[in-house]
Structure formats: structure tokens, C-alpha cells
Design a protein around this motif. Structure first.
Motif, PDB file in Angstrom:
ATOM      1  N   GLY A   1       4.394 -10.870  13.246  1.00 43.69           N
ATOM      2  CA  GLY A   1       4.965  -9.581  12.890  1.00 43.69           C
ATOM      3  C   GLY A   1       5.700  -8.977  14.081  1.00 43.69           C
ATOM      4  O   GLY A   1       6.100  -9.692  14.990  1.00 43.69           O
ATOM      5  N   PRO A   2       5.839  -7.672  14.093  1.00 40.37           N
ATOM      6  CA  PRO A   2       5.387  -6.736  13.063  1.00 40.37           C
ATOM      7  C   PRO A   2       6.373  -6.656  11.903  1.00 40.37           C
ATOM      8  O   PRO A   2       7.547  -6.984  12.049  1.00 40.37           O
ATOM      9  N   TYR A   3       5.858  -6.207  10.749  1.00 40.05           N
ATOM     10  CA  TYR A   3       6.660  -6.052   9.551  1.00 40.05           C
ATOM     11  C   TYR A   3       6.482  -4.635   9.001  1.00 40.05           C
ATOM     12  O   TYR A   3       5.522  -3.947   9.318  1.00 40.05           O
ATOM     13  N   GLY A   4       7.404  -4.255   8.118  1.00 40.52           N
ATOM     14  CA  GLY A   4       7.258  -3.000   7.393  1.00 40.52           C
ATOM     15  C   GLY A   4       8.078  -1.866   7.962  1.00 40.52           C
ATOM     16  O   GLY A   4       8.420  -1.853   9.148  1.00 40.52           O
ATOM     17  N   GLN A   5       8.371  -0.890   7.107  1.00 37.82           N
ATOM     18  CA  GLN A   5       9.155   0.279   7.489  1.00 37.82           C
ATOM     19  C   GLN A   5       8.515   1.568   6.976  1.00 37.82           C
ATOM     20  O   GLN A   5       9.200   2.496   6.574  1.00 37.82           O
ATOM     21  N   PHE A   6       7.185   1.599   6.972  1.00 41.13           N
ATOM     22  CA  PHE A   6       6.470   2.829   6.633  1.00 41.13           C
ATOM     23  C   PHE A   6       6.475   3.694   7.905  1.00 41.13           C
ATOM     24  O   PHE A   6       5.457   3.889   8.567  1.00 41.13           O
ATOM     25  N   ASP A   7       7.661   4.183   8.242  1.00 43.87           N
ATOM     26  CA  ASP A   7       7.943   4.705   9.574  1.00 43.87           C
ATOM     27  C   ASP A   7       8.003   6.222   9.543  1.00 43.87           C
ATOM     28  O   ASP A   7       9.004   6.818   9.137  1.00 43.87           O
ATOM     29  N   PHE A   8       6.930   6.864  10.006  1.00 47.23           N
ATOM     30  CA  PHE A   8       6.849   8.323   9.978  1.00 47.23           C
ATOM     31  C   PHE A   8       7.973   8.982  10.771  1.00 47.23           C
ATOM     32  O   PHE A   8       8.504  10.013  10.384  1.00 47.23           O
TER      33      PHE A   8
ATOM     34  N   VAL B   1       6.233  13.447   1.989  1.00 47.60           N
ATOM     35  CA  VAL B   1       4.847  13.062   1.717  1.00 47.60           C
ATOM     36  C   VAL B   1       4.708  11.567   1.973  1.00 47.60           C
ATOM     37  O   VAL B   1       5.527  10.766   1.500  1.00 47.60           O
ATOM     38  N   TRP B   2       3.654  11.194   2.694  1.00 43.92           N
ATOM     39  CA  TRP B   2       3.399   9.803   3.059  1.00 43.92           C
ATOM     40  C   TRP B   2       2.030   9.415   2.520  1.00 43.92           C
ATOM     41  O   TRP B   2       1.025  10.064   2.845  1.00 43.92           O
ATOM     42  N   PHE B   3       1.999   8.368   1.708  1.00 44.30           N
ATOM     43  CA  PHE B   3       0.755   7.974   1.021  1.00 44.30           C
ATOM     44  C   PHE B   3       0.400   6.526   1.340  1.00 44.30           C
ATOM     45  O   PHE B   3       1.252   5.641   1.311  1.00 44.30           O
ATOM     46  N   CYS B   4      -0.877   6.297   1.593  1.00 44.76           N
ATOM     47  CA  CYS B   4      -1.403   4.937   1.702  1.00 44.76           C
ATOM     48  C   CYS B   4      -2.816   4.934   1.128  1.00 44.76           C
ATOM     49  O   CYS B   4      -3.696   5.644   1.629  1.00 44.76           O
TER      50      CYS B   4
ATOM     51  N   PHE C   1       9.157  11.026  -0.951  1.00 45.64           N
ATOM     52  CA  PHE C   1       7.823  10.470  -1.199  1.00 45.64           C
ATOM     53  C   PHE C   1       7.808   9.018  -0.738  1.00 45.64           C
ATOM     54  O   PHE C   1       8.584   8.192  -1.225  1.00 45.64           O
ATOM     55  N   HIS C   2       6.931   8.709   0.202  1.00 39.14           N
ATOM     56  CA  HIS C   2       6.857   7.380   0.798  1.00 39.14           C
ATOM     57  C   HIS C   2       5.485   6.795   0.512  1.00 39.14           C
ATOM     58  O   HIS C   2       4.453   7.415   0.825  1.00 39.14           O
ATOM     59  N   ARG C   3       5.477   5.599  -0.059  1.00 38.61           N
ATOM     60  CA  ARG C   3       4.214   4.937  -0.378  1.00 38.61           C
ATOM     61  C   ARG C   3       4.251   3.496   0.123  1.00 38.61           C
ATOM     62  O   ARG C   3       5.188   2.768  -0.181  1.00 38.61           O
ATOM     63  N   GLU C   4       3.250   3.125   0.888  1.00 39.20           N
ATOM     64  CA  GLU C   4       3.187   1.743   1.344  1.00 39.20           C
ATOM     65  C   GLU C   4       2.780   0.854   0.168  1.00 39.20           C
ATOM     66  O   GLU C   4       1.726   1.040  -0.427  1.00 39.20           O
ATOM     67  N   ALA C   5       3.648  -0.112  -0.172  1.00 32.93           N
ATOM     68  CA  ALA C   5       3.402  -1.009  -1.312  1.00 32.93           C
ATOM     69  C   ALA C   5       2.637  -2.231  -0.828  1.00 32.93           C
ATOM     70  O   ALA C   5       3.129  -3.351  -0.860  1.00 32.93           O
ATOM     71  N   PHE C   6       1.411  -1.997  -0.365  1.00 36.16           N
ATOM     72  CA  PHE C   6       0.644  -3.055   0.294  1.00 36.16           C
ATOM     73  C   PHE C   6      -0.116  -3.883  -0.731  1.00 36.16           C
ATOM     74  O   PHE C   6      -1.348  -3.975  -0.705  1.00 36.16           O
TER      75      PHE C   6
END
Length: 440
Positions: A302-309, A406-409, A432-437
């Protein structure tokens, strides 16, 4: 998410309607002519969708950026895989069912022209395609049944490269000769070539290799609720990560391969360690406390992902930080811990952040959360759902201000429901941001 799927469906269909359908209509087609056209079209669509799925499985960085992170890209990969299964089933049924109905006397038999000499390669392509279709449908079922252990799911996905190559051989060998001179044929060949390249990368084990780093387990901390905290030290230069990103960790267990985990700490080059928090949610993660030991080697990718506050922390660089609301459920706290670490190390001059953290009952993880939130300038709202009941979306709405995001996990179903409620109440969709994990 809908647009790529629509494009993947409408582009081949549009080319077929423009370049193939007029010639078909000019022949005054009967049932068997339409049936042959549908067999060919469904086969081309299936091959295009499988090719796109293979490309996404290769994790190309430019596509990760385009779709907002690897978690979103894998979610699209999942939907394309399901769509491919539906198309392969439709292709098989449109080939098989009319022949069976004609044999039973329910349809007029097909009038065949003079039969040419046998073609060994065409016959082989038909047999290979039939068996590849059966195997693919079985793979889709296995991938969707969550009770099947991850290691079997992983092996099935690994084998898909071979099934895909068989499907390409079947599709291109049986594609009508006129298609090779038309845009629909060109599109199919181009997508198939891209998919073949990705399949070869997968079968050779080269996907993600450039982003792999050896590491050592520095410490292990067990917490109540079957939660394990793993402190890792990369042994080569880790590129660093942003809060909210995740990685794949391979602990060297035979048959398991790499598993995805959100990074639960900010990267501090002077310290040189990063933390993973693992909840026992499956067979393998439940065994980890007994399998791992301090000093053990592992591989990080990694790193991977863009759940970037930080990406939307400022509406304008010249103004105060934009207000944020964080919502976490259970182990979904991990990306927020990394962000708290970042902000505690470099506290903002002014911050407006509310953090709703929900667990069934009180836990020992994370340690000193209240103190960390105070240091990071974050207002913490703890909720023990067994005692206080579920979090009411109205409590979140009461914290919304102009420019809020809003950030949700947390649990996927909760995240989808919360997103619908907040967006339906006026929160912009892009806020609205949600990590699709979810990788299955």
C-alpha cells in the motif's frame, strides 16, 4: 458508480445498434436469426464486462485516482463481476434453451444450410467456452456466499485469470468475420487485450508488487471484544500514508495471502512504525492472536484509498477550517484514530469537528480516546448502544453547519441508511463520505 456500468453496457449496445442491427433487419430476420444475434451480442457484452473486471483487479493507480480510492474501485469490480455472471448466464441460456425447446417440438426447428468441413479450432473454442461458463457461474456464487472462508474466495479469484483467458479464446474465435472490420469488433478486441494483460499479471503474482514492503511486528496488544492491535515497523522506506488509507498485510500464513486493514495511526517518519487494529470478524482474524508474535516478519502493500479528511477540511485555504462530522461504529474507528494522531501532533489553530463513536458496550480500545480528542480539538460523543440505544440521525443533523462534511466508517448497511437520511435532509451528496471497505 452507475455511470461506468451504464457506459460499459451502452457503448457495445450502441455500436451493435449502429453497425450490426441495420444489416440484420435488411435480411427480414426470423426467430433463429434473432436468436443467433442475441447469442453473439450477449457473448460480446460478457467478454467486455469480464475484461473490465480483470483490468480493475490489477489495481492500476490511475483508475484508483479516477474512482476515488481502491475501496470504490473494488466495489465497482464486484458489481462488474456480478454483471458478468448474469451476462454469461444469458449467453448460455440464449444458446441452449431454444435448441431444447425445438427438440421438444415447442419451436419450429432451425433450417440449416449446407454444412462445411469441420473446424477443429472452432469446435475447441465452443467446448472451452461452455466449460469456462460453468466454472465462472460457480465462481460468482462462491464469491457472493460470505460464509465461505476468505482463503477459498481468494483461490477462486486467483483462478479467474485462467477462466478469463479461456473466455477470450472462445469469444474471439467465434466472433463473426464481419465484426473484425467494425468498431464493435475493435472495441471487443481492445478490451480483451487489456484484460489478457491484467490476467497475466494476476497469474504471475505481480499485482501490487511494486507497492510491497517487508516489515516486522514490534508489539501486539490484546483488547477486550476480540480486538488485536499490531504495531509494525517497515524495514525499507515506507512511502508514508494519509489518515484514512488502508493496506494489505500478508502474515505468511499458507493459503491466506494478504488481507486489507485500515491503518490506525498517523505516519511519523521519526518513529517509523504504523498500527493496525484487527477485529475478529472471520476465521482468520479470530486466529491472529494465536498465530502472531513480536519479531515476526510480514509484508505490507500500500497505501491505498482516498478516505482523506484533509481533502475537504478547508472550503477555502484563506478561511477557517470547514466543519466536519465523523461517525464511527466499532472497528470503524481506525481511520479516525489516524486522523486524531495527525491533528494531535499538529493541532489546528481552529477546528470544528464532532466525533460520534458508537460501540455496543464500553471497551478498552482505543486507550485514552477522550484525551486524544481534546488534544486534537475534536468534540467526542460516545454512545454505548446496548445502554443508550442506536444513534439518532437527528443528533448528527443538529451538528450540521454551512459547509459541513460527514465522514462515516462502520457497518455498510448503517452507512447507506445514514447517507440517505442526511442527503435527503439537505446535505450535499458530495459532502457525505463513506469508506466502502467491503471486498466480497
Amino acid at each position: 458508480m452507475k455511470r461506468p456500468l451504464l457506459l460499459l453496457a451502452l457503448l457495445p449496445l450502441g455500436l451493435w445498434a449502429i453497425f450490426v442491427l441495420p444489416d440484420l433487419l435488411a435480411t427480414n430476420p426470423g426467430f433463429w436469426d434473432w436468436r443467433r444475434a442475441i447469442v453473439i451480442l450477449s457473448g460480446i457484452l460478457a467478454l467486455c464486462w469480464m475484461s473490465a473486471g480483470m483490468l480493475l483487479a490489477a489495481r492500476p493507480g490511475w483508475l484508483e485516482q479516477r474512482f476515488g480510492g481502491l475501496d470504490k474501485l473494488y466495489r465497482l469490480h464486484k458489481y462488474i463481476g456480478i454483471g458478468s455472471g448474469v451476462l454469461v448466464f444469458s449467453h448460455w441460456m440464449s444458446e441452449w434453451l431454444p435448441k431444447k425447446l425445438a427438440k421438444a417440438g415447442l419451436l419450429a426447428p432451425r433450417v440449416r444450410g449446407p454444412k462445411g468441413p469441420p473446424d477443429v479450432w472452432v469446435d475447441l473454442a465452443k467446448d472451452v467456452g461452455e466449460w469456462a461458463g460453468y466454472i465462472l457461474l460457480g465462481m460468482v456464487v462462491i464469491a457472493l456466499i460470505r460464509r465461505i472462508p476468505y482463503r477459498w474466495f481468494r483461490l477462486v479469484h486467483k483462478a479467474f485469470g485462467l477462466v478469463f483467458l479461456a473466455g477470450v479464446f472462445h469469444g474471439l474465435m467465434l466472433m463473426p468475420a464481419p465484426f473484425w472490420r467494425q468498431p464493435l469488433g475493435w472495441l471487443t478486441v481492445a478490451l480483451a487485450a487489456t484484460g489478457v494483460s491484467a490476467a497475466l499479471l494476476s497469474l504471475s503474482g505481480r499485482i501490487g508488487r511494486r507497492r510491497q514492503y517487508p516489515a516486522r511486528i514490534e508489539a501486539l496488544h490484546r483488547h477486550q471484544g476480540q480486538l488485536l492491535e499490531i504495531v509494525c515497523r517497515p524495514l525499507t522506506t515506507w512511502p508514508g500514508h494519509r489518515a484514512g488509507q488502508f493496506l494489505f498485510a500478508d502474515f505468511g500464513e499458507s493459503g491466506e495471502g494478504a488481507h486489507p486493514f485500515t491503518i490506525a495511526s498517523a505516519w511519523q517518519a521519526a518513529d517509523g512504525t504504523l498500527t493496525l487494529a484487527v477485529k475478529a470478524l472471520g476465521d482468520f482474524t479470530a486466529q491472529l492472536p494465536n498465530l502472531l508474535r513480536s519479531g515476526q516478519m510480514l509484508t505490507l502493500e500500500g497505501p491505498y484509498g482516498q478516505f482523506d479528511f484533509a481533502a475537504q477540511e478547508h472550503v477555502d485555504r484563506s478561511t477557517q477550517p470547514a466543519p466536519q462530522i465523523w461517525v464511527a461504529g466499532g472497528i470503524g474507528i481506525t481511520p479516525f484514530l489516524a486522523r486524531l494522531d495527525e491533528r494531535a501532533a499538529n493541532p489546528p489553530a481552529a477546528a470544528d469537528t464532532d466525533f460520534f463513536y458508537c460501540t455496543a458496550r464500553a471497551t478498552t480500545f482505543p486507550d485514552q480516546l477522550e484525551a486524544l480528542c481534546r488534544k486534537a480539538g475534536v468534540r467526542l460523543h460516545r454512545r454505548l448502544t446496548e445502554h443508550d440505544g442506536p444513534l439518532d440521525p437527528a443528533e448528527i443533523k443538529a451538528c450540521l453547519k454551512p459547509g459541513s462534511s460527514v465522514w462515516f466508517c462502520g457497518p455498510a448497511a448503517w452507512g447507506r441508511a445514514l447517507g440517505r437520511q442526511l442527503i435527503g435532509s439537505g446535505l450535499p451528496h458530495t459532502a457525505f463520505h463513506r469508506e466502502a471497505f467491503e471486498f466480497r
